[in-house]
Motif scaffolding. Structure first.
Motif, short mmCIF file in Angstrom:
data_model
loop_
_atom_site.label_atom_id
_atom_site.label_comp_id
_atom_site.label_asym_id
_atom_site.label_seq_id
_atom_site.Cartn_x
_atom_site.Cartn_y
_atom_site.Cartn_z
N PHE A 32 0.82 -1.21 0.00
CA PHE A 32 0.00 0.00 0.00
C PHE A 32 0.86 1.26 0.00
CE2 PHE A 32 -3.55 -2.72 1.56
CZ PHE A 32 -4.44 -2.40 0.56
N ILE A 33 1.98 1.23 0.68
CA ILE A 33 2.87 2.40 0.69
C ILE A 33 3.44 2.63 -0.70
CG2 ILE A 33 5.07 3.29 1.54
CD1 ILE A 33 4.47 1.91 4.20
N LEU A 34 3.93 1.56 -1.34
CA LEU A 34 4.50 1.70 -2.68
C LEU A 34 3.43 2.08 -3.70
CD1 LEU A 34 6.99 -1.32 -2.75
CD2 LEU A 34 7.55 1.12 -2.62
N LYS A 35 2.22 1.54 -3.55
CA LYS A 35 1.14 1.88 -4.47
C LYS A 35 0.75 3.35 -4.34
CE LYS A 35 -3.48 0.61 -6.02
NZ LYS A 35 -4.66 -0.25 -5.84
N LEU A 36 0.78 3.85 -3.10
CA LEU A 36 0.45 5.25 -2.86
C LEU A 36 1.39 6.18 -3.59
CD1 LEU A 36 -1.24 7.36 -1.28
CD2 LEU A 36 0.43 7.14 0.58
N TRP A 43 6.49 -2.35 -11.81
CA TRP A 43 5.85 -3.53 -12.39
C TRP A 43 5.41 -4.52 -11.32
CZ3 TRP A 43 7.48 -8.47 -11.61
CH2 TRP A 43 8.80 -8.68 -11.17
N ILE A 44 6.15 -4.62 -10.23
CA ILE A 44 5.77 -5.57 -9.19
C ILE A 44 4.47 -5.15 -8.52
CG2 ILE A 44 7.15 -4.40 -7.41
CD1 ILE A 44 6.55 -8.20 -7.78
N ILE A 45 4.26 -3.84 -8.37
CA ILE A 45 3.00 -3.34 -7.81
C ILE A 45 1.85 -3.60 -8.78
CG2 ILE A 45 1.77 -1.31 -6.97
CD1 ILE A 45 4.00 -2.33 -5.13
N ALA A 46 2.11 -3.40 -10.06
CA ALA A 46 1.09 -3.66 -11.08
C ALA A 46 0.70 -5.13 -11.10
CB ALA A 46 1.62 -3.24 -12.46
N LEU A 47 1.67 -6.03 -10.93
CA LEU A 47 1.38 -7.46 -10.92
C LEU A 47 0.55 -7.84 -9.71
CD1 LEU A 47 1.76 -10.29 -12.07
CD2 LEU A 47 3.94 -10.43 -10.85
N ILE A 48 0.94 -7.36 -8.53
CA ILE A 48 0.18 -7.66 -7.32
C ILE A 48 -1.24 -7.12 -7.42
CG2 ILE A 48 0.03 -7.24 -4.82
CD1 ILE A 48 3.10 -7.08 -4.81
N THR A 49 -1.38 -5.91 -7.95
CA THR A 49 -2.69 -5.28 -8.09
C THR A 49 -3.64 -6.11 -8.94
OG1 THR A 49 -1.73 -3.07 -7.81
CG2 THR A 49 -3.86 -3.19 -8.91
N GLN A 265 -4.13 1.49 -12.68
CA GLN A 265 -4.13 2.92 -12.99
C GLN A 265 -4.84 3.18 -14.32
OE1 GLN A 265 -0.25 4.61 -12.51
NE2 GLN A 265 -0.99 6.71 -12.51
N ASP A 266 -4.74 2.23 -15.25
CA ASP A 266 -5.44 2.38 -16.53
C ASP A 266 -6.95 2.38 -16.32
OD1 ASP A 266 -3.20 2.63 -18.12
OD2 ASP A 266 -3.01 0.48 -18.47
N TYR A 267 -7.43 1.54 -15.41
CA TYR A 267 -8.87 1.54 -15.09
C TYR A 267 -9.28 2.90 -14.56
CZ TYR A 267 -13.26 0.36 -12.75
OH TYR A 267 -14.57 0.34 -12.34
N ASP A 268 -8.45 3.47 -13.71
CA ASP A 268 -8.75 4.78 -13.13
C ASP A 268 -8.83 5.84 -14.22
OD1 ASP A 268 -8.96 6.49 -10.63
OD2 ASP A 268 -7.23 7.42 -11.60
N ARG A 269 -7.98 5.74 -15.23
CA ARG A 269 -8.01 6.70 -16.35
C ARG A 269 -9.33 6.63 -17.11
NH1 ARG A 269 -2.37 4.72 -17.09
NH2 ARG A 269 -0.97 6.39 -16.41
N VAL A 270 -9.80 5.40 -17.36
CA VAL A 270 -11.06 5.24 -18.08
C VAL A 270 -12.23 5.71 -17.23
CG1 VAL A 270 -12.57 3.61 -19.27
CG2 VAL A 270 -10.10 3.30 -19.38
N GLN A 271 -12.17 5.41 -15.94
CA GLN A 271 -13.25 5.77 -15.03
C GLN A 271 -13.47 7.27 -14.91
OE1 GLN A 271 -12.71 4.66 -10.87
NE2 GLN A 271 -14.77 3.78 -10.84
N LYS A 272 -12.46 8.05 -15.26
CA LYS A 272 -12.59 9.50 -15.18
C LYS A 272 -13.46 10.07 -16.30
CE LYS A 272 -8.25 10.33 -12.71
NZ LYS A 272 -6.87 10.88 -12.78
N VAL A 273 -13.65 9.30 -17.38
CA VAL A 273 -14.44 9.81 -18.51
C VAL A 273 -15.69 8.97 -18.78
CG1 VAL A 273 -12.44 10.86 -19.61
CG2 VAL A 273 -13.06 8.51 -20.20
N MET A 274 -15.79 7.77 -18.17
CA MET A 274 -16.96 6.91 -18.39
C MET A 274 -17.31 6.16 -17.11
SD MET A 274 -16.44 5.28 -22.21
CE MET A 274 -14.77 4.71 -21.89
N GLN A 275 -18.49 5.54 -17.14
CA GLN A 275 -18.95 4.74 -16.00
C GLN A 275 -18.85 3.26 -16.33
OE1 GLN A 275 -19.91 6.02 -13.00
NE2 GLN A 275 -19.41 8.05 -13.78
N ASP A 276 -18.48 2.47 -15.33
CA ASP A 276 -18.36 1.02 -15.45
C ASP A 276 -19.73 0.40 -15.16
OD1 ASP A 276 -17.91 -1.68 -15.10
OD2 ASP A 276 -16.20 -1.45 -13.74
#
Length: 351
Positions: A32-36, A43-49, A265-276
């Motif tokens: 959580f600290i590294l993700k923050l 890449w290791i955070i992206a894999l765990i996520t 983070q890519d999901y967060d980018r899409v979520q800023k302009v559209m709804q899931d």
């Protein structure tokens, strides 16, 4: 002798439990600290996520271990708070849908999206799925010529408007005004953009197939071999899609295989302009991949299959002009992706 052996086993189990509790807690705290600070930049955070929330489930074991083995008050309090926070987060994010109600005056569209996994999905299975769901628009990914030459013509009566350009295809009950093939960020992966005529309103639709991440073997210092999680091609494609959607003035629907989970983070980018759609009106984790994977890499000559997907990478998104009445993950086909469906309601028209 049996008493001594039992004591040794008990001691080893206690040591193992304590080691797990402290090492797992440190691992989650470090994550959580590294993700923050870095999020998907590491890449290791992206894999765990990718495997969150599954990786968080062992948190529920910590209070049990603490009460029965560690017996430290401060650790009991912290682990209990962690469990409460995790339960709250899971409830808010995955088990609190907020669908909107359909009225007679508000037209709706039923959407179906499915990655056919190339030659795996057979035509009879696809026919059965479509007949059962009765969608208005179908988004298909990883299709091959047998689908466009055999399956699509058989569906012509119900879906007269078709765009089949392997590896992607769109079937629609409503007129397709225009269409184009896209290669987001200039990459080889193929996407589609089309405009349909629905209820006297033009609607922009995107059929999405993003480049999938993979594990690449990398050498460090010339002799240390480690696997590295590579996802650098997907992010530019997602950013290109987001920029295109931001420029659209008509109602937008985007569906397909995004090859990303909802913690990226890519999901967060899409979520800023559209709804899931699933996050708004679906219930549960909505995992769609990998369905039916053979686990021979774990046990050779075995028939073990992963029949319970562990990631959600297939989505239906919509712009502010829409609301989601319902969304669901459907029963398995021969593909390693589960189909997804949603019913969207047109709230506001655009000219």
């Amino acid at each position: 002798m049996k008493y001594i052996l039992a004591e040794i086993i008990k001691k080893r189990l206690k040591e193992s439990a304590i080691f797990f509790a402290y090492s797992y807690s440190g691992f989650i705290l470090g994550y959580f600290i590294l993700k923050l600070f870095f999020w998907d930049k590491l890449w290791i955070i992206a894999l765990i996520t990718t495997f969150i929330p599954l990786i968080l489930f062992p948190t529920f074991l910590l209070p049990i271990i603490c009460l029965s083995i560690i017996k430290k008050r401060w650790f009991s309090i912290i682990s209990a708070i962690a469990c409460i926070l995790l339960i709250s987060w899971l409830h808010i994010k995955y088990f609190s849908p907020q669908p909107i109600n359909l009225t007679i005056s508000q037209p709706s569209l039923k959407i179906l999206s499915h990655n056919l996994s190339w030659y795996k999905t057979q035509s009879p299975t696809l026919f059965k799925l479509i007949h059962k769901q009765q969608p208005d628009i179908i988004f298909l990914q990883e299709i091959v010529k047998k689908h466009t030459k055999r399956t699509f013509p058989s569906l012509k009566a119900d879906y007269p408007y078709q765009i089949g350009t392997p590896p992607v295809g769109i079937l629609s009950k409503y007129p397709i005004v225009s269409s184009e093939i896209l290669h987001l960020a200039g990459h080889r992966e193929t996407q589609q953009r089309a405009i349909i005529k629905f209820n006297e309103q033009e609607v922009v639709i995107y059929n999405m197939q993003a480049t999938g991440p993979w594990l690449k073997i990398s050498k460090k210092l010339g002799f240390i071999i480690i696997p590295v999680y590579k996802y650098d091609k997907r992010s530019p494609e997602i950013q290109d899609l987001v920029q295109r959607v931001e420029r659209e003035t008509l109602p937008v629907i985007v569906a397909g295989d995004f090859n990303m989970t909802d913690e990226t983070q890519d999901y967060d980018r899409v979520q800023k302009v559209m709804q899931d759609a699933f996050r708004k009106s679906g219930w549960g984790f909505g995992f769609t991949w990998p369905q039916g994977w053979e686990l021979k890499f774990l046990v050779k000559r075995s028939n073990w299959r992963l029949n319970y997907p562990v990631c959600r990478i297939d989505y239906i998104w919509y712009s502010k002009h829409w609301g989601a009445k319902s969304s669901s993950v459907l029963e398995a086909t021969e593909s390693d992706h589960l189909p997804v469906a949603a019913e969207l309601i047109l709230l506001t028209a655009a000219r």
